[in-house]
Scaffold this active site. Structure first.
Site, PDB file in Angstrom:
ATOM      1  N   MET A 113       0.803  -1.159   0.027  1.00 32.70           N
ATOM      2  CA  MET A 113       0.020  -0.044   0.175  1.00 32.70           C
ATOM      3  C   MET A 113       0.750   1.416   0.086  1.00 32.70           C
ATOM      4  O   MET A 113       0.155   2.343  -0.086  1.00 32.70           O
ATOM      5  CB  MET A 113      -0.886   0.067   1.134  1.00 32.70           C
ATOM      6  CG  MET A 113      -2.279   0.465   1.001  1.00 32.70           C
ATOM      7  SD  MET A 113      -3.108  -0.568  -0.210  1.00 32.70           S
ATOM      8  CE  MET A 113      -3.840  -1.858   0.751  1.00 32.70           C
ATOM      9  N   PRO A 114       2.043   1.250   0.219  1.00 33.80           N
ATOM     10  CA  PRO A 114       2.937   2.835   0.352  1.00 33.80           C
ATOM     11  C   PRO A 114       2.604   3.385  -1.244  1.00 33.80           C
ATOM     12  O   PRO A 114       2.861   2.745  -2.349  1.00 33.80           O
ATOM     13  CB  PRO A 114       4.155   2.240   0.284  1.00 33.80           C
ATOM     14  CG  PRO A 114       4.248   0.770   0.870  1.00 33.80           C
ATOM     15  CD  PRO A 114       3.160   0.182   0.503  1.00 33.80           C
ATOM     16  N   ILE A 115       2.029   4.689  -1.205  1.00 30.73           N
ATOM     17  CA  ILE A 115       2.108   5.236  -2.156  1.00 30.73           C
ATOM     18  C   ILE A 115       2.972   6.513  -2.023  1.00 30.73           C
ATOM     19  O   ILE A 115       2.732   7.238  -0.938  1.00 30.73           O
ATOM     20  CB  ILE A 115       0.424   6.028  -2.413  1.00 30.73           C
ATOM     21  CG1 ILE A 115      -0.403   4.587  -2.637  1.00 30.73           C
ATOM     22  CG2 ILE A 115       0.542   6.999  -3.489  1.00 30.73           C
ATOM     23  CD1 ILE A 115      -1.734   5.218  -3.005  1.00 30.73           C
TER      24      ILE A 115
END
Lengths: 68, 68, 68, 68, 68, 68
Positions: free
Chosen positions: C1-3
């Site tokens: 999920m890291p954006i």
């Protein structure tokens, strides 16, 4: 690929946010030719002391409206 | 000059974040020809009710997976 | 999920950006317990007339340094 | 139309934020030929564990400075 | 530490932006107890086809106003 | 008050963007109890060399898919 950020005044319920996620994803796919799995939406809640219009925080404007 | 924002699902420990700061700064300097002092990194924690993929919040997807 | 968003002074080559994508993704996965497929990185190039430190654009600071 | 985001180390008082909203709105209108009603400013507070310079979080740098 | 982003309708001159950088930095330092060297400001120009109010792009609203 | 940013791979037509502005504004007002005039949407086009998934830019992934 649409990555969407929605900055909101805090106070909406999780139900409202969930309904928004579904409807905005639908709207993006219907107009931008993309698939739901490609759509990421992030909500950022703003407190009324941290958002200002015309140089005055929303908190202050609300307080002045309630006790002019 | 790199100013980096890392939006994450909340729950990582401060140790994980500190390790990430060091390793990402190293990666940026090794590839972008900049100095560590020029690198600023900001973490933004996201709650699972405020982030949605394919029109559904991560909170909801997790709940459905746990009790189908 | 890291954006991840990386705001950079414009001028890096695509090779530099590609090397950065690979190394930063590696750094995030090694420290944040996530998978490469979960990592999205976006580069935002900034022109030196659109970024300022200490009240002066980088363009202006560079020009003054070159012709004091 | 200016939409402004100000990311700050957390800890400023509401009075400081309110004074900033007024003065920054004034500064924008005086230089960008816009009206106060068109200006929106948003404050984003950052905790010192979530912001890093030169690969080290501000929390860690402060701790090391206080007990070298 | 203030990191500021100013999203603007494109079209301002570099002189306007330079004046804005100086005046906004002054405003931040006067109200937030920080030093000019700590202030970073970034301008993001928006085209009128990429910004919408009330569901209509600014480009469209302007066109309708000019030829009702 | 919703301020929305939609980051997209570049290439959509203005018609697609205009249709998206209208439908997303409708979706927000239907679910978040706000008025169209309160909704601001900004599109940010991303080039395929400036966006990466799993450590590889979209440009590179596309090139490898076309000439494996």
């Amino acid at each position: 690929m649409p990555i969407v950020t929605v900055a909101l005044m805090e106070g909406r319920t999780q139900e409202q946010k969930d309904a928004m996620f579904a409807r905005v994803t639908e709207a993006l796919c219907a107009t931008l030719d993309c698939q739901p799995e490609q759509v990421r939406i992030r909500v950022e809640d703003m407190s009324d002391g941290d958002f200002a219009v015309a140089g005055k925080s929303v908190a202050r404007s609300n307080a002045e409206r309630e006790s002019p």
